[in-house]
Design a protein around this motif. Structure first.
Motif, mmCIF file in Angstrom:
data_model
loop_
_atom_site.group_PDB
_atom_site.id
_atom_site.type_symbol
_atom_site.label_atom_id
_atom_site.label_comp_id
_atom_site.label_asym_id
_atom_site.label_seq_id
_atom_site.Cartn_x
_atom_site.Cartn_y
_atom_site.Cartn_z
ATOM 1 N N GLU A 96 0.832 -1.202 0.000
ATOM 2 C CA GLU A 96 0.000 0.000 0.000
ATOM 3 C C GLU A 96 0.870 1.255 0.000
ATOM 4 N N ALA A 97 1.975 1.228 0.755
ATOM 5 C CA ALA A 97 2.882 2.371 0.766
ATOM 6 C C ALA A 97 3.497 2.583 -0.616
ATOM 7 N N CYS A 98 3.893 1.508 -1.279
ATOM 8 C CA CYS A 98 4.449 1.606 -2.629
ATOM 9 C C CYS A 98 3.406 2.119 -3.614
ATOM 10 N N ARG A 99 2.154 1.658 -3.457
ATOM 11 C CA ARG A 99 1.079 2.137 -4.334
ATOM 12 C C ARG A 99 0.923 3.647 -4.221
ATOM 13 N N ALA A 100 0.922 4.149 -2.969
ATOM 14 C CA ALA A 100 0.757 5.583 -2.749
ATOM 15 C C ALA A 100 1.923 6.368 -3.337
ATOM 16 N N LEU A 101 3.131 5.865 -3.163
ATOM 17 C CA LEU A 101 4.291 6.548 -3.730
ATOM 18 C C LEU A 101 4.247 6.535 -5.254
ATOM 19 N N GLY A 102 3.898 5.385 -5.832
ATOM 20 C CA GLY A 102 3.822 5.281 -7.286
ATOM 21 C C GLY A 102 2.771 6.212 -7.872
ATOM 22 N N ALA A 103 1.611 6.311 -7.204
ATOM 23 C CA ALA A 103 0.542 7.196 -7.676
ATOM 24 C C ALA A 103 0.987 8.653 -7.630
ATOM 25 N N TRP A 104 1.769 8.990 -6.625
ATOM 26 C CA TRP A 104 2.245 10.363 -6.475
ATOM 27 C C TRP A 104 3.157 10.751 -7.628
ATOM 28 N N TRP A 105 4.072 9.852 -7.993
ATOM 29 C CA TRP A 105 4.984 10.183 -9.079
ATOM 30 C C TRP A 105 4.290 10.211 -10.440
ATOM 31 N N LYS A 106 3.146 9.581 -10.540
ATOM 32 C CA LYS A 106 2.445 9.559 -11.816
ATOM 33 C C LYS A 106 1.484 10.736 -11.974
ATOM 34 N N ARG A 107 1.337 11.564 -10.931
ATOM 35 C CA ARG A 107 0.450 12.721 -11.058
ATOM 36 C C ARG A 107 0.959 13.665 -12.138
ATOM 37 N N PRO A 108 0.022 14.282 -12.899
ATOM 38 C CA PRO A 108 0.459 15.280 -13.877
ATOM 39 C C PRO A 108 1.018 16.508 -13.152
ATOM 40 N N ARG A 109 2.132 17.013 -13.596
ATOM 41 C CA ARG A 109 2.735 18.213 -13.019
ATOM 42 C C ARG A 109 3.536 18.920 -14.096
ATOM 43 N N GLU A 110 3.878 20.175 -13.844
ATOM 44 C CA GLU A 110 4.560 20.986 -14.848
ATOM 45 C C GLU A 110 5.904 20.376 -15.247
ATOM 46 N N SER A 111 6.702 19.980 -14.272
ATOM 47 C CA SER A 111 7.983 19.360 -14.585
ATOM 48 C C SER A 111 7.900 17.870 -14.235
ATOM 49 N N GLU A 112 8.151 17.026 -15.196
ATOM 50 C CA GLU A 112 8.027 15.581 -14.989
ATOM 51 C C GLU A 112 9.180 15.060 -14.143
ATOM 52 N N LEU A 113 8.863 14.329 -13.085
ATOM 53 C CA LEU A 113 9.878 13.752 -12.216
ATOM 54 C C LEU A 113 10.072 12.283 -12.568
ATOM 55 N N PRO A 114 11.315 11.844 -12.759
ATOM 56 C CA PRO A 114 11.542 10.417 -13.003
ATOM 57 C C PRO A 114 11.196 9.618 -11.757
ATOM 58 N N GLU A 115 10.585 8.462 -11.949
ATOM 59 C CA GLU A 115 10.175 7.631 -10.823
ATOM 60 C C GLU A 115 11.365 6.860 -10.275
ATOM 61 N N PRO A 116 11.688 7.036 -8.990
ATOM 62 C CA PRO A 116 12.838 6.322 -8.437
ATOM 63 C C PRO A 116 12.517 4.873 -8.126
ATOM 64 N N ALA A 117 13.545 4.086 -7.884
ATOM 65 C CA ALA A 117 13.369 2.724 -7.399
ATOM 66 C C ALA A 117 13.014 2.767 -5.925
ATOM 67 N N ILE A 118 12.295 1.750 -5.452
ATOM 68 C CA ILE A 118 11.986 1.629 -4.028
ATOM 69 C C ILE A 118 12.740 0.422 -3.479
ATOM 70 N N LEU A 119 13.545 0.676 -2.452
ATOM 71 C CA LEU A 119 14.262 -0.375 -1.748
ATOM 72 C C LEU A 119 13.628 -0.495 -0.365
ATOM 73 N N VAL A 120 13.011 -1.626 -0.077
ATOM 74 C CA VAL A 120 12.380 -1.842 1.226
ATOM 75 C C VAL A 120 13.444 -2.265 2.231
ATOM 76 N N ALA A 121 13.374 -1.681 3.445
ATOM 77 C CA ALA A 121 14.289 -2.052 4.522
ATOM 78 C C ALA A 121 13.471 -2.381 5.762
ATOM 79 N N CYS A 122 13.533 -3.634 6.217
ATOM 80 C CA CYS A 122 12.786 -4.094 7.396
ATOM 81 C C CYS A 122 13.742 -4.759 8.379
ATOM 82 N N LEU A 123 13.439 -4.592 9.666
ATOM 83 C CA LEU A 123 14.218 -5.295 10.669
ATOM 84 C C LEU A 123 14.071 -6.797 10.508
#
Length: 286
Positions: free
Chosen positions: A228-255
């Protein structure tokens, strides 16, 4: 950076303070060391999904647990299995608000994250600083009511320690709507409970130019919260905006990763986040 740095990070810093405060009673970190806990080498688990693997199980960029799955993140770093030893330490931090435990474990996890990012740079034939300087750490968010009830935002505390251990900046990119607790729910029920519960709150400038976002949580059981956290981040980067931001990779870190949450079969396809260069780990293409 050698894996020995990760293990040594568990022994440094506040152990003396912990012993002085507790007199002759072992504290959680001392207990880990007494039981011979050593942070997992990457050969002990799948660097794509985070599940434990045996010799030869990880091949062609995936293990048997994730080979037929499309994951919403590009790679996974952990300290160990969510077994009795690590579980007790996590509970002391999470439910008894023992910040020193989270600090120890978080810094060790941060060391492992930095090592993985250096490996990413090497695989992409780049200098380590080219990846490290464009990576940020963010916690899986906690709702206001959950934070008020527990008296600690453990994921943010942990992310702060990971940030310090890895030498990366921390940014709070996500917020969370309150939902019923996940305890006792099946994997499908967890996903239904979490659907739409997270949203992004950061200014795009906070992560402009980022190539890797390190998403931090304490324990992965079914993976529903991280998805769900990845979904929210992915949706954010896909929003239309004036300057297009490249979508970064997500590296999960868990104990820790709970093997009780291991998937018994392939799930429906999830969106894939492309990794840096040749990948945080190789990922299955659409």
């Amino acid at each position: 950076m050698a894996w020995g740095h990760v293990s040594r990070a568990l022994r440094d810093g506040l152990l003396g303070v912990e012993r002085a405060m507790l007199s002759d009673r072992l504290g959680p970190v001392d207990e880990l060391l007494e039981r011979g806990f050593v942070a997992d080498d990457v050969s002990k688990y799948c660097p794509r999904c985070g599940r434990s693997v045996g010799p030869g199980e990880f091949a062609d960029g995936a293990c048997s647990a994730c080979r037929n799955r499309r994951l919403p993140w590009g790679g996974f770093v952990r300290l160990g299995q969510y077994d009795e030893t690590l579980r007790e330490a996590v509970h002391e931090f999470k439910f008894n608000r023992w910040h020193a435990v989270g600090e120890h474990l978080g810094r060790a996890l941060g060391a492992a994250v930095a090592e993985r990012l250096v490996a990413v740079a090497s695989d992409a034939n780049e200098l380590p600083q080219a990846v490290l300087s464009r990576s940020v750490v963010t916690p899986v968010p906690m709702s206001f009511w959950r934070k008020a009830g527990r008296g600690i935002d453990h994921a943010t505390c942990l992310a702060s320690a990971v940030s310090a251990g890895a030498g990366l900046p921390m940014r709070r990119l996500l917020a969370r709507r309150h939902r019923p607790a996940q305890t006792g729910l099946s994997a499908s029920a967890r996903r239904r409970n979490l659907r739409g519960s997270m949203l992004t709150t950061a200014d795009p400038a906070a992560v402009a130019g980022a190539r890797v976002v390190v998403l931090v949580d304490d324990v992965m059981t079914t993976g529903a919260t991280l998805e769900e956290a990845c979904r929210a981040l992915g949706a954010w980067w896909k929003r239309p905006r004036e300057s297009e931001l490249p979508e970064p990779a997500i590296l999960v870190a868990c104990l820790a990763v709970s093997e009780a949450g291991r998937s018994k079969g392939a799930r429906a396809a999830l969106p894939i986040v492309e990794a840096v260069g040749s990948g945080v780990v190789p990922v299955q293409k659409k």
